[in-house]
Design a protein around this motif. Structure first.
Motif, PDB file in Angstrom:
ATOM      1  N   CYS A 194       0.841  -1.200   0.000  1.00 27.74           N
ATOM      2  CA  CYS A 194       0.000   0.000   0.000  1.00 27.74           C
ATOM      3  C   CYS A 194       0.876   1.250   0.000  1.00 27.74           C
ATOM      4  O   CYS A 194       1.838   1.352   0.741  1.00 27.74           O
ATOM      5  CB  CYS A 194      -0.891  -0.029   1.241  1.00 27.74           C
ATOM      6  SG  CYS A 194      -1.769   1.506   1.531  1.00 27.74           S
ATOM      7  N   GLU A 196       0.081   4.255   0.916  1.00 27.84           N
ATOM      8  CA  GLU A 196      -0.119   5.086   2.108  1.00 27.84           C
ATOM      9  C   GLU A 196       0.726   4.597   3.274  1.00 27.84           C
ATOM     10  O   GLU A 196       1.419   5.359   3.925  1.00 27.84           O
ATOM     11  CB  GLU A 196      -1.590   5.051   2.543  1.00 27.84           C
ATOM     12  CG  GLU A 196      -2.555   5.701   1.581  1.00 27.84           C
ATOM     13  CD  GLU A 196      -2.463   7.215   1.619  1.00 27.84           C
ATOM     14  OE1 GLU A 196      -2.395   7.761   2.734  1.00 27.84           O
ATOM     15  OE2 GLU A 196      -2.457   7.833   0.540  1.00 27.84           O
ATOM     16  N   CYS A 197       0.606   3.301   3.558  1.00 29.21           N
ATOM     17  CA  CYS A 197       1.185   2.781   4.803  1.00 29.21           C
ATOM     18  C   CYS A 197       2.419   1.923   4.560  1.00 29.21           C
ATOM     19  O   CYS A 197       3.031   1.439   5.505  1.00 29.21           O
ATOM     20  CB  CYS A 197       0.137   1.973   5.559  1.00 29.21           C
ATOM     21  SG  CYS A 197      -0.397   0.497   4.661  1.00 29.21           S
ATOM     22  N   GLY A 201      -0.520  -1.536   6.998  1.00 32.93           N
ATOM     23  CA  GLY A 201      -1.973  -1.667   7.152  1.00 32.93           C
ATOM     24  C   GLY A 201      -2.571  -0.338   7.580  1.00 32.93           C
ATOM     25  O   GLY A 201      -2.137   0.246   8.572  1.00 32.93           O
ATOM     26  N   CYS A 202      -3.547   0.160   6.804  1.00 37.06           N
ATOM     27  CA  CYS A 202      -4.180   1.433   7.143  1.00 37.06           C
ATOM     28  C   CYS A 202      -5.612   1.415   6.630  1.00 37.06           C
ATOM     29  O   CYS A 202      -6.088   0.409   6.120  1.00 37.06           O
ATOM     30  CB  CYS A 202      -3.397   2.605   6.538  1.00 37.06           C
ATOM     31  SG  CYS A 202      -3.455   2.649   4.729  1.00 37.06           S
ATOM     32  N   CYS A 205      -6.134   0.699   2.731  1.00 34.53           N
ATOM     33  CA  CYS A 205      -5.960  -0.671   2.244  1.00 34.53           C
ATOM     34  C   CYS A 205      -6.761  -1.659   3.080  1.00 34.53           C
ATOM     35  O   CYS A 205      -6.559  -2.864   2.978  1.00 34.53           O
ATOM     36  CB  CYS A 205      -4.484  -1.039   2.207  1.00 34.53           C
ATOM     37  SG  CYS A 205      -3.658  -0.970   3.797  1.00 34.53           S
TER      38      CYS A 205
HETATM   39 ZN   LIG Z   1      -2.357   0.892   3.720  1.00 37.78          ZN
END
Ligand SMILES: [Zn+2]
Ligand SMILES: [Zn+2]
Length: 419
Positions: A194, A196-197, A201-202, A205
């Motif tokens: 992902c 973003e993270c 894990g965020c 996603c």
């Molecule tokens: Zn994420």
């Protein structure tokens, strides 16, 4: 250096029998270090007695024992810890499927420096402490477990850190070659962390850490990882296709690497079936065979022509004859492709010449058409059709005088048989 000098060094440095024997490793062929040390001191004592030098060498006279390894001025007990260190190794490989192994050891640096000094003082023909430990631990482990020591490519390398009594178990990766097809236009070839993270894990996603919940890699590797009890996998594809492109025909070759596998005897044919049943037609994997690590580089270097099927749109609509002529004019041509804007963030900005082997118009209705294109490896098919604002030249769009765009792309065949 003679026997007397060895014996004097052993006495002065308060060496245990193992260390004494090891420093004199070029004498007494076939003896273990401990036996050699014992033989050396006994011989020296007997010579002294015979020559009536008793007063000169009290240490060896009258059976005064050499220091135990715990009192040893060199190894600090290591010579006596082989059984215990071997136990650490045996515990580490418990429950791991192996046939061959190799032991390595890490030894306190001060001990190694001191050993070097003594080796120099005694002529430099001794055996290093580490090699004694590796050999002795190895043969004990082999004796108890039935595993075979191997130097070149063992299933496991087990490094014993004698400073902390810890063990690092490195299991040789497994490599499985196969081919995959992909009918699903929503999954990438490999796992894609992902943005973003970066995989933690965020929200974006949904906690998966992945841009896409599934990939060819995850669908293929899942059952294999589990069967092998491996810690992670690496997917080495022979090239890749875009997420929204299918990969048809006999599929695309890949090698899957399974790291730290606790099980090495996998039933590949049965696992293929498990993978294909779970993927339910979105992808298939087949032709699994065992390969070795060098196959990965070989696969990465292999290039071949590819045949594609594309659906394109034309704006304004183009007459069929005009499209047919445009396709004919590209067949057998070398086109110049400057790195497309869509990939320029990860590829160098270059102009690459690429040969278009053939381009056939399969069907057309003016606003859309279907083409089959065979082109040299590395050809950007979307840009061959659209022209990418003049970055690819010539292009179908330029030749027919309309905006052309690839709407759907399938990889039909990799021409591996000709490489
Ligand atoms: Zn994420
Ligand atoms: Zn010692």
């Amino acid at each position: 250096m003679d026997l007397r000098a060895f014996a004097e060094l052993a006495q002065r440095e308060r060496l245990c029998l193992g260390c004494t024997g090891r420093l004199a490793a070029r004498l007494g062929y076939g003896l273990g270090n401990h036996e050699r040390g014992q033989a050396l001191l006994a011989t020296r004592a007997m010579l002294a007695e015979a020559e009536d030098e008793a007063g000169e060498a009290p240490y060896f006279h009258g059976g005064t024992p050499a220091p135990t390894s715990n009192e040893c001025g060199l190894c600090e007990g290591l010579c006596g810890e082989v059984a215990q260190l071997a136990r650490l190794v045996l515990d580490a490989v418990e429950g791991v499927e192996l046939e061959t192994f190799q032991v390595g050891t890490l030894v306190d640096k001060e001990i190694l420096v001191r050993e070097k000094e003594l080796q120099m003082a005694s002529g430099g023909h001794g055996e290093p402490l580490k090699s004694q430990l590796n050999r002795e631990i190895g043969s004990r482990v082999a004796g108890v477990s039935g595993l075979a020591p191997e130097r070149d490519s063992p299933d496991a390398v087990i490094v014993v850190d004698t400073r902390y009594d810890t063990v690092d178990l490195q299991l040789r990766s497994l490599f499985i070659e196969g081919r995959y097809t992909k009918a699903d236009r929503t999954i990438p070839q490999t796992r894609w962390p992902c943005r973003e993270c970066r995989g933690r894990g965020c929200e974006r996603c949904d906690g998966s850490g992945q841009m896409y919940p599934e990939s060819v890699q995850s669908l293929v590797a899942g059952p294999l990882l589990e069967a092998a009890g491996a810690s992670e996998d690496k997917f080495h594809g022979m090239g890749r296709e875009d997420i929204d492109a299918t990969m048809l025909g006999e599929g695309r070759p890949f090698v899957l690497e399974l790291r730290q596998p606790k099980v090495r005897s996998l039933d590949l044919a049965a696992l293929e079936k498990v993978i294909n049943a779970a993927a339910a037609g979105r992808i298939t994997a087949n032709g699994f065979v065992w390969v070795e690590r060098p196959r990965v580089a070989e696969l990465k270097e292999t290039v071949c022509d590819k045949t594609y099927r594309v659906d394109i749109s034309c704006d304004p609509p183009v007459e069929i004859e005009r499209l047919k002529k445009g396709a004919q004019r590209l067949a057998g041509k070398v086109v110049e492709q400057r790195t497309p804007t869509r990939v320029s963030h990860r590829r160098a900005d270059l102009v690459r010449p690429r040969r278009v082997e053939s381009m056939k118009l399969l069907s057309a209705d003016g606003a859309s058409a279907e083409l089959e294109i065979r082109a040299q490896h590395g050809t950007y098919i979307r840009e061959l059709v659209s022209g990418d604002g003049g970055r690819t030249s010539p292009s179908l769009a330029k030749l027919v005088g309309a905006e052309c765009r690839v709407e759907v792309l399938d990889v039909l065949h990799l021409h591996l048989e000709e490489t």
